[in-house]
Design a protein around this motif. Structure first.
Motif, PDB file in Angstrom:
ATOM      1  N   ARG A 279      31.456 -10.276 -46.821  1.00  0.00           N
ATOM      2  CA  ARG A 279      31.361  -8.860 -46.455  1.00  0.00           C
ATOM      3  C   ARG A 279      30.119  -8.672 -45.594  1.00  0.00           C
ATOM      4  NH1 ARG A 279      30.075  -8.657 -52.273  1.00  0.00           N
ATOM      5  NH2 ARG A 279      27.932  -7.938 -52.573  1.00  0.00           N
ATOM      6  N   ALA A 280      29.928  -7.506 -45.020  1.00  0.00           N
ATOM      7  CA  ALA A 280      28.791  -7.243 -44.135  1.00  0.00           C
ATOM      8  C   ALA A 280      27.477  -7.412 -44.903  1.00  0.00           C
ATOM      9  CB  ALA A 280      28.892  -5.842 -43.552  1.00  0.00           C
ATOM     10  N   LEU A 281      26.681  -8.405 -44.473  1.00  0.00           N
ATOM     11  CA  LEU A 281      25.411  -8.710 -45.122  1.00  0.00           C
ATOM     12  C   LEU A 281      24.328  -8.893 -44.070  1.00  0.00           C
ATOM     13  CD1 LEU A 281      26.704 -11.516 -47.534  1.00  0.00           C
ATOM     14  CD2 LEU A 281      26.059  -9.204 -48.214  1.00  0.00           C
ATOM     15  N   ALA A 282      23.076  -8.735 -44.519  1.00  0.00           N
ATOM     16  CA  ALA A 282      21.946  -8.971 -43.618  1.00  0.00           C
ATOM     17  C   ALA A 282      20.749  -9.466 -44.422  1.00  0.00           C
ATOM     18  CB  ALA A 282      21.569  -7.695 -42.887  1.00  0.00           C
ATOM     19  N   PHE A 283      19.957 -10.303 -43.774  1.00  0.00           N
ATOM     20  CA  PHE A 283      18.668 -10.719 -44.316  1.00  0.00           C
ATOM     21  C   PHE A 283      17.642 -10.531 -43.204  1.00  0.00           C
ATOM     22  CE2 PHE A 283      15.151 -13.394 -45.417  1.00  0.00           C
ATOM     23  CZ  PHE A 283      15.009 -13.134 -46.770  1.00  0.00           C
ATOM     24  N   VAL A 284      16.562  -9.854 -43.533  1.00  0.00           N
ATOM     25  CA  VAL A 284      15.519  -9.549 -42.554  1.00  0.00           C
ATOM     26  C   VAL A 284      14.198 -10.099 -43.061  1.00  0.00           C
ATOM     27  CG1 VAL A 284      14.279  -7.706 -41.341  1.00  0.00           C
ATOM     28  CG2 VAL A 284      16.720  -7.438 -41.866  1.00  0.00           C
ATOM     29  N   GLU A 285      13.488 -10.742 -42.158  1.00  0.00           N
ATOM     30  CA  GLU A 285      12.173 -11.281 -42.499  1.00  0.00           C
ATOM     31  C   GLU A 285      11.167 -10.794 -41.461  1.00  0.00           C
ATOM     32  OE1 GLU A 285      11.354 -15.480 -43.943  1.00  0.00           O
ATOM     33  OE2 GLU A 285      10.937 -15.615 -41.797  1.00  0.00           O
ATOM     34  N   VAL A 286      10.088 -10.211 -41.931  1.00  0.00           N
ATOM     35  CA  VAL A 286       9.002  -9.763 -41.064  1.00  0.00           C
ATOM     36  C   VAL A 286       7.780 -10.616 -41.387  1.00  0.00           C
ATOM     37  CG1 VAL A 286       7.511  -7.838 -40.400  1.00  0.00           C
ATOM     38  CG2 VAL A 286       9.889  -7.395 -41.069  1.00  0.00           C
ATOM     39  N   ARG A 287       7.205 -11.225 -40.358  1.00  0.00           N
ATOM     40  CA  ARG A 287       5.975 -12.009 -40.527  1.00  0.00           C
ATOM     41  C   ARG A 287       4.884 -11.373 -39.677  1.00  0.00           C
ATOM     42  NH1 ARG A 287       7.471 -18.373 -40.677  1.00  0.00           N
ATOM     43  NH2 ARG A 287       9.391 -18.165 -41.850  1.00  0.00           N
ATOM     44  N   MET A 288       3.694 -11.307 -40.252  1.00  0.00           N
ATOM     45  CA  MET A 288       2.598 -10.736 -39.485  1.00  0.00           C
ATOM     46  C   MET A 288       1.262 -11.299 -39.946  1.00  0.00           C
ATOM     47  SD  MET A 288       2.491  -6.907 -40.956  1.00  0.00           S
ATOM     48  CE  MET A 288       3.234  -6.637 -42.542  1.00  0.00           C
ATOM     49  N   PHE A 289       0.344 -11.297 -39.011  1.00  0.00           N
ATOM     50  CA  PHE A 289      -1.020 -11.719 -39.272  1.00  0.00           C
ATOM     51  C   PHE A 289      -1.735 -10.582 -39.978  1.00  0.00           C
ATOM     52  CE2 PHE A 289      -5.461 -12.111 -37.482  1.00  0.00           C
ATOM     53  CZ  PHE A 289      -5.839 -13.159 -38.306  1.00  0.00           C
ATOM     54  N   ASN A 290      -2.416 -10.922 -41.057  1.00  0.00           N
ATOM     55  CA  ASN A 290      -3.205  -9.972 -41.830  1.00  0.00           C
ATOM     56  C   ASN A 290      -2.328  -9.123 -42.735  1.00  0.00           C
ATOM     57  OD1 ASN A 290      -5.929  -9.586 -42.335  1.00  0.00           O
ATOM     58  ND2 ASN A 290      -6.367  -9.146 -40.198  1.00  0.00           N
TER      59      ASN A 290
ATOM     60  N   GLU B 189      22.706  -2.274 -50.704  1.00  0.00           N
ATOM     61  CA  GLU B 189      22.771  -3.342 -51.715  1.00  0.00           C
ATOM     62  C   GLU B 189      23.215  -4.680 -51.113  1.00  0.00           C
ATOM     63  OE1 GLU B 189      26.605  -0.896 -52.076  1.00  0.00           O
ATOM     64  OE2 GLU B 189      24.473  -0.430 -51.974  1.00  0.00           O
ATOM     65  N   ASP B 190      23.584  -4.675 -49.843  1.00  0.00           N
ATOM     66  CA  ASP B 190      24.006  -5.899 -49.170  1.00  0.00           C
ATOM     67  C   ASP B 190      23.026  -6.350 -48.091  1.00  0.00           C
ATOM     68  OD1 ASP B 190      26.299  -6.201 -50.712  1.00  0.00           O
ATOM     69  OD2 ASP B 190      27.469  -4.890 -49.415  1.00  0.00           O
ATOM     70  N   ALA B 191      21.840  -5.766 -48.094  1.00  0.00           N
ATOM     71  CA  ALA B 191      20.778  -6.166 -47.169  1.00  0.00           C
ATOM     72  C   ALA B 191      19.554  -6.562 -47.989  1.00  0.00           C
ATOM     73  CB  ALA B 191      20.438  -5.018 -46.221  1.00  0.00           C
ATOM     74  N   PHE B 192      18.888  -7.599 -47.545  1.00  0.00           N
ATOM     75  CA  PHE B 192      17.719  -8.116 -48.254  1.00  0.00           C
ATOM     76  C   PHE B 192      16.603  -8.346 -47.248  1.00  0.00           C
ATOM     77  CE2 PHE B 192      21.544  -9.097 -50.468  1.00  0.00           C
ATOM     78  CZ  PHE B 192      21.250  -8.762 -51.776  1.00  0.00           C
ATOM     79  N   MET B 193      15.367  -8.128 -47.686  1.00  0.00           N
ATOM     80  CA  MET B 193      14.237  -8.226 -46.766  1.00  0.00           C
ATOM     81  C   MET B 193      13.024  -8.795 -47.473  1.00  0.00           C
ATOM     82  SD  MET B 193      14.477  -4.589 -44.831  1.00  0.00           S
ATOM     83  CE  MET B 193      16.099  -3.939 -44.427  1.00  0.00           C
ATOM     84  N   ASN B 194      12.177  -9.414 -46.656  1.00  0.00           N
ATOM     85  CA  ASN B 194      10.846  -9.740 -47.142  1.00  0.00           C
ATOM     86  C   ASN B 194       9.837  -9.493 -46.036  1.00  0.00           C
ATOM     87  OD1 ASN B 194      10.788 -12.179 -45.598  1.00  0.00           O
ATOM     88  ND2 ASN B 194      11.705 -13.292 -47.291  1.00  0.00           N
ATOM     89  N   VAL B 195       8.623  -9.224 -46.449  1.00  0.00           N
ATOM     90  CA  VAL B 195       7.512  -9.012 -45.536  1.00  0.00           C
ATOM     91  C   VAL B 195       6.470 -10.069 -45.898  1.00  0.00           C
ATOM     92  CG1 VAL B 195       5.720  -7.416 -44.761  1.00  0.00           C
ATOM     93  CG2 VAL B 195       7.987  -6.541 -45.367  1.00  0.00           C
ATOM     94  N   ILE B 196       6.194 -10.927 -44.951  1.00  0.00           N
ATOM     95  CA  ILE B 196       5.269 -12.038 -45.180  1.00  0.00           C
ATOM     96  C   ILE B 196       3.998 -11.786 -44.378  1.00  0.00           C
ATOM     97  CG2 ILE B 196       4.931 -14.526 -44.953  1.00  0.00           C
ATOM     98  CD1 ILE B 196       8.032 -14.751 -45.068  1.00  0.00           C
ATOM     99  N   GLU B 197       2.896 -11.682 -45.096  1.00  0.00           N
ATOM    100  CA  GLU B 197       1.603 -11.466 -44.461  1.00  0.00           C
ATOM    101  C   GLU B 197       0.829 -12.777 -44.517  1.00  0.00           C
ATOM    102  OE1 GLU B 197       0.720  -6.956 -45.778  1.00  0.00           O
ATOM    103  OE2 GLU B 197       1.128  -8.378 -47.382  1.00  0.00           O
TER     104      GLU B 197
ATOM    105  N   GLU C 197      19.065 -11.495 -39.518  1.00  0.00           N
ATOM    106  CA  GLU C 197      20.234 -12.363 -39.649  1.00  0.00           C
ATOM    107  C   GLU C 197      21.380 -11.525 -40.210  1.00  0.00           C
ATOM    108  OE1 GLU C 197      21.210 -16.744 -41.572  1.00  0.00           O
ATOM    109  OE2 GLU C 197      19.192 -15.907 -41.700  1.00  0.00           O
ATOM    110  N   LEU C 198      22.467 -11.453 -39.466  1.00  0.00           N
ATOM    111  CA  LEU C 198      23.639 -10.681 -39.864  1.00  0.00           C
ATOM    112  C   LEU C 198      24.871 -11.573 -39.802  1.00  0.00           C
ATOM    113  CD1 LEU C 198      21.633  -8.786 -38.019  1.00  0.00           C
ATOM    114  CD2 LEU C 198      23.385  -7.103 -38.452  1.00  0.00           C
ATOM    115  N   ASN C 199      25.861 -11.264 -40.598  1.00  0.00           N
ATOM    116  CA  ASN C 199      27.070 -12.095 -40.571  1.00  0.00           C
ATOM    117  C   ASN C 199      28.198 -11.421 -39.797  1.00  0.00           C
ATOM    118  OD1 ASN C 199      27.708 -10.133 -42.451  1.00  0.00           O
ATOM    119  ND2 ASN C 199      28.610 -11.542 -43.921  1.00  0.00           N
TER     120      ASN C 199
END
Length: 120
Positions: free
Chosen positions: A56-67, A94-102, A7-9
């Motif tokens: 300002r230029a921002l991003a949120f990234v989400e990664v989902r995966m099995f296991n 500092e303007d990008a945020f992420m999570n990794v969901i297992e 997700e980017l603005n």
């Protein structure tokens, strides 16, 4: 099938979205046991993202995966995603945020799979 949502603005042309989708899938596909060609990518440009009341230029990234993946592989993935956002879209780290969901369960091919490591 891993899933990554970016997700980017900012506005992205069709070619920029396609390039980002390919690069993101390749990065997720670098995780052991994951394939770029089986990675579903969702790109949401021009999202209403604000931080500290500023536009300002921002991003949120989400990664989902099995296991679960090893920590070192997840760390490398996140670092490479930060590099991609900074290099291709001028989004500061500092303007990008992420999570990794297992996840211990994942639906695919008409059924639900369970991770043997999490099922009791």
């Amino acid at each position: 099938m891993p899933y990554i949502r970016l997700e980017l603005n900012q506005y992205l042309s069709d070619s920029e979205r396609f390039s980002l989708a390919q690069k993101a899938a390749e990065l997720v596909g670098s995780l052991p046991g994951k394939l770029a060609r089986r990675t579903m990518v969702s790109i949401q440009p021009q999202s209403d993202l604000y931080l500290d009341g500023q536009d300002r230029a921002l991003a949120f990234v989400e990664v989902r995966m099995f296991n679960q993946a090893e920590q070192k592989h997840k760390t490398e993935l996140v670092e490479r995603l930060f590099d991609l956002l900074e290099k291709d879209f001028s989004i500061a780290r500092e303007d990008a945020f992420m999570n990794v969901i297992e996840l211990p369960s994942w639906g695919k091919n008409g059924s639900l799979s369970y991770s043997e490591h999490w099922v009791k």
